[in-house]
Design a protein around this motif. Structure first.
Motif, PDB file in Angstrom:
ATOM      1  N   LEU A 170      -9.217  -4.334  -0.264  1.00  0.00           N
ATOM      2  CA  LEU A 170      -8.240  -4.804   0.714  1.00  0.00           C
ATOM      3  C   LEU A 170      -8.906  -5.874   1.569  1.00  0.00           C
ATOM      4  O   LEU A 170      -9.960  -5.621   2.164  1.00  0.00           O
ATOM      5  N   ILE A 205      -5.982   1.286  -5.577  1.00  0.00           N
ATOM      6  CA  ILE A 205      -6.286   0.204  -4.642  1.00  0.00           C
ATOM      7  C   ILE A 205      -7.791   0.094  -4.486  1.00  0.00           C
ATOM      8  O   ILE A 205      -8.442   0.950  -3.884  1.00  0.00           O
ATOM      9  N   ILE A 242       0.841  -1.209   0.000  1.00  0.00           N
ATOM     10  CA  ILE A 242       0.000   0.000   0.000  1.00  0.00           C
ATOM     11  C   ILE A 242       0.873   1.254   0.000  1.00  0.00           C
ATOM     12  O   ILE A 242       0.612   2.206  -0.738  1.00  0.00           O
ATOM     13  N   LEU A 291      -8.460   4.800   1.707  1.00  0.00           N
ATOM     14  CA  LEU A 291      -8.387   3.385   1.347  1.00  0.00           C
ATOM     15  C   LEU A 291      -9.716   2.684   1.603  1.00  0.00           C
ATOM     16  O   LEU A 291     -10.470   3.084   2.489  1.00  0.00           O
TER      17      LEU A 291
END
Lengths: 342, 342, 342, 342
Positions: free
Chosen positions: C33, C30, C19, C55
């Motif tokens: 996750l 991204i 990351i 994120l």
């Protein structure tokens, strides 16, 4: 003559530190070592740095014949201690290193530890083990409770000042920096080398650290009225050492003089010349506590800085110092090792 | 009885380590401490960790009355030692901790140190101070030269094997990892914390490290023919400790048996069970050397791993062990301190 | 254009490092996750150093819609990887960072990892991810297996030498020093700061370390006959970095020239001037590998010293380098960060 | 477009950090590097971690043709800076990283630095470089003075609180913990790894640290009346990072809200959820500053804890942030690197 010693919880850091110190003690013999989960193992397997010593094999507590034991050190985890000690012989001398018997008041215990105490009677009997301030009680005691390592550091800086009335009781800030071995050998993510090395942080902030219970108890008793300090511990990437920076209100030189006089005859407490401050690197591995006093540029304010080794003067060294007194031995027996530097 | 001791070069790490050890010695009294540039200062200013000791004020060497001194430790820098010692009383016992008298052959000295020796006669007299291998000579000696700390570590791993002829003399690789205190207290950029911490590297590569002179001298004498090892030291971000990983050719179990037998009666040399390897963390601050032997997956190859504390067994502890012998004292007097872990 | 990236095992060190690197990548986004035990948490809670990034919330793997994902990094624990990857879309590009697919031969896998492989077909498909030596295969690959960080370091030192035939294949010793983050975030006593700091030791001695499986596979394939090296890793008290000291037989200058030519056009491999050796402090946090060559005083022997950051060039940086190739992006995209010193 | 940058004092840590950051900057080109004593050397020799970059050879300052330079960073030692800058072109943009131009008042400078200022006119021109509080001035400035790294940390914790009037101005204690790279690359005994590692201590105690001059200047200007804080820095065995534990009087939640609002739109200042505290490990190598607020158990008291990397946000990152503004570039250009953890 030689006294027979048992150590319960010999597989933790404070247990190992007791063995390191007692190995050089002229009048003690390690007769039994207990570690429940590692019973049957040799100490050389658990702590290879003790490999050269001729030590008993680790056993479970109930395998020890306590009739031959003169004094037992309990280096067990918190809570375990209050469950084990009531079952030990009621006339055997005991020094406890856990947090279980530091607070005399069951309500205070419950407040700081979140559960009722399992051995309230023993809690009453326990003498608070800060040797320099409870020396006579400890000499006469059967059961002594070792203090918190942070609590000891703060008290060495403050007790004589509160006793002498030379500081403002409502304006005390203890900013403390503790090395990692104080957290013991427990497996926690934030104690991993990769997490801790090269970084540092405050923890138990806002007045939540359990050692505050000890500060409250001792300082209030001394002052004869409630005293509450501010206390923020920080975790530092080092193995051993505690440094307490204590911000107080009072005349710096009077504060220095008060501490110097209070500790004049103490073997392990060194008050530095006025204006100098100590470093943890200079007490590592020893039973010494160094204390410095500095006046601030703001009149009427001062800093007291105290350092000690959490595993020695803050824990196992203190315990041995107390045991020496309880057995009628010289207080410093086995404890005059010079610090290891660098 | 108590012997009067002088320490020259008391403001360096090996000087401080000598004082730390002798402070607990039953039969030695520190009578004089010299440090040219810090003459007039108290040790508490130079090394605050020794603050609790009652030590003589630092003086210049020529201020010492050597007539009252039984034994002098020279912890002076290299080259200085060969200039100072010829002017000391010719009948006084001396243990030198510098590199100046480790090599017996003036030509070898000049080769490794890049200058002719200033005290060739003394060079001849000096006994090589690796206690376990030169014990009888040391007992009878007036003047003993302490070994290099790296050289000591490698020799503890190899001397019994070369003596017993159980390894191939032409196939020895010593990959060594040394902590930073071995470099002393000198002000060099690459010894700064910010440079060293968190990083590591090889140095003196390709067979240029001066301790190779000692390996060559000792191993060749032992084998009766020239022996040259490969030797690469690395600087590791730790304060104390040396770990030598020695790659040899021979039968691993025979190698282990040879070492175990050779050191069976040695107080400070611990051979681990076959297949186990030691760690520097388990000898820190002590005079112990731990040695492990492992067989490689490739038949006929083995690794011997030896660890010791460069300031203790590798230097000041070794020096004290030798002094004990020279004064007719028990060899381990003042030296049985357990390692400090964690 | 921007490629959508998923990372499985985002709560470990290699996940966090991916990351960190991808956050600065111009062409990657991204998109998902996963971390099974921490599903539902924000990355700012798991890794506060990534707090400034926007994120996705952590989810379980089966909550990810892989139809929108262009490439997935698997940073899962060993064994878990071989169980998870067979259930991912068969046409999705995958870079695996675990040990599961590094060995092509099911028998070799079973030998080194002690169990039969659960995904033998995938094992056959996996391309070995040492970018500089498998560049063309990786460009064309759907599934790439990241190498061991120790294995990568040793191969950067040795592959061109074996290929060029300039060293003796039967006389190779790799003495390796690894920082602690290579062991991951697992809770083991010997990874605690108090255990590790200030101490170091060899581990997996005698040819038992699993990365030997990779050395055997790659070196033997290259040489066209079995090659076995000696390999001893050591754990060093630092967070990031691997240093391999490789002892070889051959002409030092020819060895240097061979490496310099082999890596002439490589962005991340820096061969130092002849006679200089690298330090881990100079590659920290970067995708660079520094290599030095030195001749020994014994003719015909040389040392090659290679350093890299185990989490970057040894793992996540390598993975991103491979992903760039697989997606047709510039190989160095997101990877040209300078090392962090001090 | 690309601006030509010169760095004076390129052989120190802040110089190296500038190069590390600018190496990834889209609109800056390093055109000249000066280092008086290392003139003629390549940066790869002075800082091998920058080996992969194509950088100009180090020169002396007077060898630089400043007519082609758009902006110069002065990373020179204190005092040197005030001697060099008056001789640079009067219309060139300059960011100074030394302590020389932080204090606006010549008398204050003389008080804290013990000598009269050599460039009083320039001192008047200098804009105090704490970007978030002087943004508009910096955009318009020709000459910006970087702040002290400790001073920056304390101000990030306190400026919005003083501005909003939510804390007691007479009851502020800043207990600060600083890593060692803040002391630069200077050769001092107490910065050696063997001295510093594993130990920590307070320094510049009692209100003597020079950064107090900045606190006094900025806080008093803000409050419109004299404000004096208590400030004790401590040196911690880590390479990068500053942590300031600031003890204040006021309502904790209001304090948190004030900080959160003040920094709402700041790219580099992250205020944690109420009750959480930051760690230096989570900002290492980055330009971020994390701030936490906790209420004490004593009503009306609170702690603000701020962390940043002394070499980045505390020095070179701040300098680059200011340079971006001065050149009309996006403020965060080259600065969004994620922290390096572990």
């Amino acid at each position: 003559m030689s006294f027979n010693i048992a150590i319960l919880g010999a597989s933790g850091y404070t247990g190992a530190e007791l063995i390191r110190l007692i190995a050089g003690h002229p009048d003690m013999n390690i007769a039994a070592l207990a570690a429940e989960r590692k019973a049957g193992m040799e100490m050389a397997q658990v702590f290879p740095h003790l490999r050269h010593l001729d030590l008993p094999t680790l056993v479970k507590i109930d395998q020890i014949d306590f009739s031959t034991i003169d004094l037992t050190f309990c280096a067990l985890p918190h809570v375990t201690s209050q469950q084990v000690i009531p079952n030990l012989p009621a006339d055997m001398k005991i020094v406890d290193l856990s947090a279980d018997f530091r607070l005399r008041d069951p309500a205070a215990y419950e407040k700081w530890y979140g559960k009722p105490h399992d051995a309230v009677e023993l809690q009453k009997e326990a003498v608070y083990g800060l040797t320099e301030f409870y020396r006579d009680d400890i000499k006469a005691a059967r059961f002594v409770a070792g203090t918190g390592c942070n609590a000891a550091t703060g008290q060495y800086a403050l007790v004589p000042l509160i006793k002498a009335g030379v500081i403002d009781l409502d304006e005390i800030v203890i900013d403390l920096k503790a090395a990692v071995s104080g957290a013991g050998r427990s497996l926690k993510e934030n104690l991993l080398h990769a997490e801790l090395s090269e970084g540092y942080h405050a923890y138990a902030v806002g007045g939540t650290h359990r050692h505050l219970g000890e500060f409250d108890q001792e300082f209030s008793a001394l002052a004869g009225r409630p005293v509450q300090v501010q206390f923020t511990p920080h975790l530092i990437p080092a193995n051993r050492g505690i440094l307490a920076t204590v911000y107080v209100r009072g005349e710096a030189e009077e504060i220095h003089k008060t501490l110097a006089q209070a500790y004049e005859n103490e073997a392990f407490l060194e008050v530095l010349p006025f204006g100098e401050v100590p470093s943890t690197r200079h007490i590592r591995g020893s039973n010494f506590c160094h204390i410095g006093v500095v006046g601030d540029r703001i009149a009427g304010r001062a800093m007291v800085v105290a350092v000690l080794d959490n595993l020695t003067k803050g824990s196992s060294g203190q315990a041995l110092q107390n045991a020496n007194l309880m057995l009628g031995l010289p207080e410093d027996a086995g404890l005059m090792l010079a610090p290891v530097f660098p």
